[in-house]
Design a protein around this motif. Structure first.
Motif, mmCIF file in Angstrom:
data_model
loop_
_atom_site.group_PDB
_atom_site.id
_atom_site.type_symbol
_atom_site.label_atom_id
_atom_site.label_comp_id
_atom_site.label_asym_id
_atom_site.label_seq_id
_atom_site.Cartn_x
_atom_site.Cartn_y
_atom_site.Cartn_z
ATOM 1 N N SER A 9 43.588 43.580 41.799
ATOM 2 C CA SER A 9 43.672 44.985 41.368
ATOM 3 C C SER A 9 43.354 45.133 39.884
ATOM 4 O O SER A 9 42.759 46.132 39.470
ATOM 5 C CB SER A 9 45.058 45.562 41.676
ATOM 6 N N ALA A 10 43.731 44.166 39.084
ATOM 7 C CA ALA A 10 43.435 44.195 37.650
ATOM 8 C C ALA A 10 42.052 43.613 37.359
ATOM 9 O O ALA A 10 41.333 44.105 36.487
ATOM 10 C CB ALA A 10 44.504 43.426 36.881
ATOM 11 N N LEU A 11 41.668 42.595 38.090
ATOM 12 C CA LEU A 11 40.376 41.946 37.881
ATOM 13 C C LEU A 11 39.214 42.917 38.076
ATOM 14 O O LEU A 11 38.247 42.916 37.314
ATOM 15 C CB LEU A 11 40.248 40.768 38.850
ATOM 16 N N VAL A 12 39.324 43.767 39.068
ATOM 17 C CA VAL A 12 38.271 44.747 39.364
ATOM 18 C C VAL A 12 38.011 45.635 38.150
ATOM 19 O O VAL A 12 36.870 46.032 37.896
ATOM 20 C CB VAL A 12 38.657 45.574 40.609
ATOM 21 N N LYS A 13 39.039 45.910 37.374
ATOM 22 C CA LYS A 13 38.921 46.805 36.218
ATOM 23 C C LYS A 13 38.024 46.226 35.129
ATOM 24 O O LYS A 13 37.546 46.955 34.265
ATOM 25 C CB LYS A 13 40.304 47.124 35.657
ATOM 26 N N ARG A 14 37.783 44.939 35.154
ATOM 27 C CA ARG A 14 36.866 44.310 34.186
ATOM 28 C C ARG A 14 35.413 44.641 34.517
ATOM 29 O O ARG A 14 34.567 44.670 33.636
ATOM 30 C CB ARG A 14 37.077 42.800 34.190
ATOM 31 N N TYR A 15 35.123 44.901 35.768
ATOM 32 C CA TYR A 15 33.740 45.039 36.228
ATOM 33 C C TYR A 15 33.387 46.455 36.681
ATOM 34 O O TYR A 15 32.238 46.732 36.993
ATOM 35 C CB TYR A 15 33.477 44.047 37.363
ATOM 36 N N HIS A 16 34.382 47.323 36.727
ATOM 37 C CA HIS A 16 34.165 48.714 37.116
ATOM 38 C C HIS A 16 35.079 49.579 36.265
ATOM 39 O O HIS A 16 36.302 49.370 36.262
ATOM 40 C CB HIS A 16 34.479 48.908 38.611
ATOM 41 N N SER A 68 26.921 39.585 40.297
ATOM 42 C CA SER A 68 26.229 38.640 39.420
ATOM 43 C C SER A 68 27.062 38.328 38.178
ATOM 44 O O SER A 68 27.220 37.162 37.795
ATOM 45 C CB SER A 68 24.869 39.218 39.026
ATOM 46 N N GLU A 69 27.602 39.367 37.559
ATOM 47 C CA GLU A 69 28.425 39.174 36.363
ATOM 48 C C GLU A 69 29.687 38.374 36.693
ATOM 49 O O GLU A 69 30.087 37.476 35.940
ATOM 50 C CB GLU A 69 28.797 40.534 35.759
ATOM 51 N N PHE A 70 30.303 38.685 37.814
ATOM 52 C CA PHE A 70 31.499 37.965 38.238
ATOM 53 C C PHE A 70 31.173 36.490 38.505
ATOM 54 O O PHE A 70 31.935 35.603 38.111
ATOM 55 C CB PHE A 70 32.102 38.629 39.470
ATOM 56 N N ALA A 71 30.044 36.230 39.132
ATOM 57 C CA ALA A 71 29.637 34.847 39.407
ATOM 58 C C ALA A 71 29.467 34.056 38.106
ATOM 59 O O ALA A 71 29.889 32.900 38.013
ATOM 60 C CB ALA A 71 28.353 34.826 40.226
ATOM 61 N N LYS A 72 28.882 34.677 37.103
ATOM 62 C CA LYS A 72 28.742 34.016 35.798
ATOM 63 C C LYS A 72 30.112 33.727 35.200
ATOM 64 O O LYS A 72 30.346 32.645 34.650
ATOM 65 C CB LYS A 72 27.938 34.898 34.844
ATOM 66 N N ASP A 73 31.018 34.706 35.298
ATOM 67 C CA ASP A 73 32.357 34.523 34.735
ATOM 68 C C ASP A 73 33.164 33.471 35.482
ATOM 69 O O ASP A 73 33.979 32.770 34.870
ATOM 70 C CB ASP A 73 33.110 35.855 34.712
ATOM 71 N N ILE A 74 32.940 33.354 36.785
ATOM 72 C CA ILE A 74 33.631 32.316 37.552
ATOM 73 C C ILE A 74 33.322 30.945 36.959
ATOM 74 O O ILE A 74 34.197 30.088 36.839
ATOM 75 C CB ILE A 74 33.239 32.368 39.046
ATOM 76 N N ILE A 75 32.088 30.756 36.558
ATOM 77 C CA ILE A 75 31.657 29.467 36.011
ATOM 78 C C ILE A 75 32.171 29.257 34.593
ATOM 79 O O ILE A 75 32.608 28.168 34.238
ATOM 80 C CB ILE A 75 30.113 29.374 36.042
ATOM 81 N N SER A 76 32.140 30.311 33.784
ATOM 82 C CA SER A 76 32.381 30.122 32.354
ATOM 83 C C SER A 76 33.717 30.620 31.821
ATOM 84 O O SER A 76 34.144 30.216 30.749
ATOM 85 C CB SER A 76 31.266 30.818 31.565
ATOM 86 N N LEU A 77 34.394 31.490 32.559
ATOM 87 C CA LEU A 77 35.545 32.178 31.982
ATOM 88 C C LEU A 77 36.879 31.869 32.655
ATOM 89 O O LEU A 77 37.909 31.801 31.993
ATOM 90 C CB LEU A 77 35.286 33.697 32.039
#
Length: 142
Positions: A9-16, A68-77
């Motif tokens: 619920s909070a994670l979604v707020k980073r991308y939308h 796409s942005e989330f996939a990048k963050d999964i790897i790096s963040l």
């Protein structure tokens, strides 16, 4: 070091952009922050954005960009914690104790597993927020 544990619920707020997004982005701007999610949050995240797409809240291009942005963050963040049998077993007692839904109980179970690291739960989910508070753990509600 500040360990922030994000439920979906909070994670979604980073991308939308929605209510609470500004607070979430402030947390991610903290250079001392370590950001943790569970492996099930990945599936929940895709589900949340697929719903937004099908409900026409976002476009197909926005959907692809978010993934796409989330996939990048999964790897790096993110640190991603896989569910273990002990998390599943503990989630059963959390369901009974706090009347939680399945995925919320699993999120809380993993969060409790990390409690020796003094994490902060970041959630906009009211039931998960209440259960975390009743467990006397730190919480941020964006």
């Amino acid at each position: 070091m500040l360990l922030y544990f994000f439920d979906t619920s909070a994670l979604v707020k980073r991308y939308h952009i929605e209510a609470g997004s500004e607070k979430v982005n402030e947390l991610f701007d903290n250079p001392e922050g370590i950001f943790v999610i569970t492996s099930i949050a990945v599936t929940e995240f895709v589900s949340a954005f697929a719903r937004k797409l099908h409900e026409r809240v976002i476009s197909e291009d926005d959907f692809r960009a978010c993934l796409s942005e989330f996939a990048k963050d999964i790897i790096s963040l993110f640190w991603i914690i896989d569910l273990e049998r002990s998390h599943i077993n503990n989630s059963i007692s959390l369901i009974i104790k706090h009347n939680l839904r399945t995925l919320d109980s699993l999120q809380l179970s993993v969060f409790l597993y990390l409690s020796s690291l003094n994490p902060v739960m970041v959630t906009s989910d009211e039931a998960l927020s209440n259960a975390t508070t009743k467990e006397n753990l730190s919480i941020i509600k964006p």
